[in-house]
Scaffold this active site. Structure first.
Site, PDB file in Angstrom:
ATOM      1  N   ARG A  13       0.858  -1.184   0.000  1.00  8.16           N
ATOM      2  CA  ARG A  13       0.000   0.000   0.000  1.00  8.16           C
ATOM      3  C   ARG A  13       0.894   1.234   0.000  1.00  8.16           C
ATOM      4  O   ARG A  13       1.958   1.238   0.630  1.00  8.16           O
ATOM      5  CB  ARG A  13      -0.887   0.016   1.250  1.00  8.16           C
ATOM      6  CG  ARG A  13      -2.071  -0.925   1.175  1.00  8.16           C
ATOM      7  CD  ARG A  13      -3.104  -0.478   0.141  1.00  8.16           C
ATOM      8  NE  ARG A  13      -4.266  -1.356   0.100  1.00  8.16           N
ATOM      9  CZ  ARG A  13      -4.417  -2.380  -0.731  1.00  8.16           C
ATOM     10  NH1 ARG A  13      -3.485  -2.673  -1.614  1.00  8.16           N
ATOM     11  NH2 ARG A  13      -5.520  -3.099  -0.707  1.00  8.16           N
ATOM     12  N   ASP A  28       3.395   0.394  -7.554  1.00  6.72           N
ATOM     13  CA  ASP A  28       2.065   0.048  -8.078  1.00  6.72           C
ATOM     14  C   ASP A  28       0.976   0.695  -7.226  1.00  6.72           C
ATOM     15  O   ASP A  28      -0.184   0.722  -7.627  1.00  6.72           O
ATOM     16  CB  ASP A  28       1.895  -1.479  -8.042  1.00  6.72           C
ATOM     17  CG  ASP A  28       0.625  -1.936  -8.745  1.00  6.72           C
ATOM     18  OD1 ASP A  28       0.403  -1.498  -9.893  1.00  6.72           O
ATOM     19  OD2 ASP A  28      -0.157  -2.708  -8.156  1.00  6.72           O
ATOM     20  N   GLU A  87      -4.623   7.623  -4.868  1.00 10.96           N
ATOM     21  CA  GLU A  87      -4.806   7.000  -6.184  1.00 10.96           C
ATOM     22  C   GLU A  87      -6.079   7.511  -6.821  1.00 10.96           C
ATOM     23  O   GLU A  87      -7.095   7.610  -6.121  1.00 10.96           O
ATOM     24  CB  GLU A  87      -4.858   5.469  -6.037  1.00 10.96           C
ATOM     25  CG  GLU A  87      -3.532   4.908  -5.530  1.00 10.96           C
ATOM     26  CD  GLU A  87      -3.565   3.398  -5.299  1.00 10.96           C
ATOM     27  OE1 GLU A  87      -4.582   2.745  -5.626  1.00 10.96           O
ATOM     28  OE2 GLU A  87      -2.581   2.872  -4.781  1.00 10.96           O
ATOM     29  N   HIS A 123      -1.910   0.426  -9.877  1.00 10.12           N
ATOM     30  CA  HIS A 123      -2.516  -0.528  -8.941  1.00 10.12           C
ATOM     31  C   HIS A 123      -3.099  -1.745  -9.668  1.00 10.12           C
ATOM     32  O   HIS A 123      -4.298  -2.036  -9.560  1.00 10.12           O
ATOM     33  CB  HIS A 123      -3.588   0.165  -8.083  1.00 10.12           C
ATOM     34  CG  HIS A 123      -3.843  -0.541  -6.784  1.00 10.12           C
ATOM     35  ND1 HIS A 123      -4.140   0.108  -5.616  1.00 10.12           N
ATOM     36  CD2 HIS A 123      -3.838  -1.854  -6.458  1.00 10.12           C
ATOM     37  CE1 HIS A 123      -4.319  -0.770  -4.636  1.00 10.12           C
ATOM     38  NE2 HIS A 123      -4.142  -1.976  -5.144  1.00 10.12           N
ATOM     39  N   SER A 168      -1.039  -4.787  -9.857  1.00 10.53           N
ATOM     40  CA  SER A 168      -0.127  -5.926  -9.658  1.00 10.53           C
ATOM     41  C   SER A 168      -0.860  -7.207  -9.249  1.00 10.53           C
ATOM     42  O   SER A 168      -0.414  -8.300  -9.572  1.00 10.53           O
ATOM     43  CB  SER A 168       0.945  -5.577  -8.622  1.00 10.53           C
ATOM     44  OG  SER A 168       0.349  -5.287  -7.381  1.00 10.53           O
TER      45      SER A 168
HETATM   46  C1  GLV Z   1      -5.333  -4.960  -4.028  1.00 14.04           C
HETATM   47  O1  GLV Z   1      -4.653  -4.023  -3.772  1.00 14.04           O
HETATM   48  C2  GLV Z   1      -5.850  -5.845  -3.040  1.00 14.04           C
HETATM   49  O2  GLV Z   1      -5.725  -5.562  -1.839  1.00 14.04           O
HETATM   50  O3  GLV Z   1      -6.392  -6.886  -3.418  1.00 14.04           O
END
Ligand code: GLV
Length: 319
Positions: A234, A258, A263, A282, A284
């Protein structure tokens, strides 16, 4: 661990808050035609939807003052921080998290970034555009040191991928525990600065909690000796504002990010135009319809039996 007042509760009316709400609703309806569903993008849900519903499925919290009559939230992401910050859900509201394993996908994302840096892919693509023949030395991942901060499911998969490339893989966790078949050395968070000093790759896979907020501080960056910071946890786990200086001072050689404190990353962020920084929006570890449905249905089945589930978020730990 169940918080004292959160008791298993089996809802009949389910609100779905997701961009792909129609697909998720279809999957859930097929499995549970006996339940009622309402879906919308989480930003488009109304107070009436939340007053109607008893259960909620979605990654993020709708921008409404309260969760209405919702008594159970199933978060379809790995990180549940949207349900804890800025305001925590009431303690008597059940909060479960996805059962989906995001580790394999995030591990590929992280490895792709490490290889992009070591193979100088961005610079070579630029040279190609300019028709420039530009020989250079290429480093290998083999023999380099990867420090993985967070050794849960995601960190363990990331560690395994780096180990497969011949890296020496160190793990850092709250308890100092991690899978010994992946992490050749484990350390507790209190030793983070010492371990960061040996990192070629400092990979962050932590959830956002009161303990992890700002953990990758300016001081931690200062103890790095030219590491590449890779963050798939995060944004708020890292002191984002310190990154440009850490790059200028050479504490960090690069960063692949990422996740961000805000955001989408604001247009005025200096990170956008920094050629040492690789930004992705964001992506990944992406939630799938099947994964989201399976996690919800598993928790629901447990609650219908009057049992708890291993996916219940420990409110004290915050994950
Ligand atoms: C994505 O960031 C998640 O927490 O699944």
């Amino acid at each position: 661990m169940t918080s004292p007042s959160a008791v298993p509760f089996a809802p009949r009316r389910i609100v779905i808050g997701a961009n792909a709400h129609a697909e998720l609703e279809q999957a859930l309806r097929a499995a549970r035609p006996d339940l009622e569903f309402r879906g919308n993008r989480y930003t488009d849900l109304t107070a009436d939807d939340l007053a109607w519903g008893e259960g909620y499925v979605g990654f993020k919290r709708p921008p409404l003052p309260s969760m209405g009559n919702i008594r159970w939230v199933h978060c379809t992401g790995a990180g549940v921080d949207s349900w804890l910050y800025p305001d925590e859900l009431p303690a008597d509201l059940l909060l479960t998290r996805s059962s989906e394993s995001f580790g394999p996908m995030i591990a590929e994302w992280a490895l792709a970034r490490a290889l992009a840096f070591s193979q100088q892919l961005v610079d070579l693509a630029q040279c190609q555009r300019l028709h420039r023949w530009a020989p250079r030395d290429i480093a290998t991942l083999r023999g380099s040191k990867a420090v993985i901060v967070g050794t849960g499911d995601v960190g363990t998969h990331v560690g395994r991928h780096f180990a497969a490339m011949g890296c020496r893989v160190y793990g850092v966790s709250r308890t100092g525990e991690g899978d010994a078949s992946v992490f050749s050395t484990m350390a507790e968070v209190s030793a983070l600065k010492d371990v960061a000093a040996i990192a070629d790759w400092l990979v962050v896979t932590l959830p956002l909690t009161a303990r992890t907020r700002g953990l990758i501080s300016r001081e931690v960056m200062m103890s790095c000796r030219g590491a590449i910071l890779i963050n798939a946890g995060r944004g708020a786990v890292v002191d984002e504002g310190a990154i440009p200086d850490a790059l200028d001072k050479g504490w960090l050689k690069g960063a692949a990010l990422d996740v961000f404190q805000e955001e989408p990353l604001p247009l005025e962020s200096p990170l956008w135009q920094d050629t040492r920084v690789m930004i992705s929006p964001h992506i990944s570890g992406l939630t799938t319809i099947d994964g989201a449905a399976a996690g919800f249905l598993e928790c629901l089945a447990a609650f219908e039996r009057g049992e708890s589930t291993r996916w219940l978020v420990d409110r004290a730990r915050q994950y």
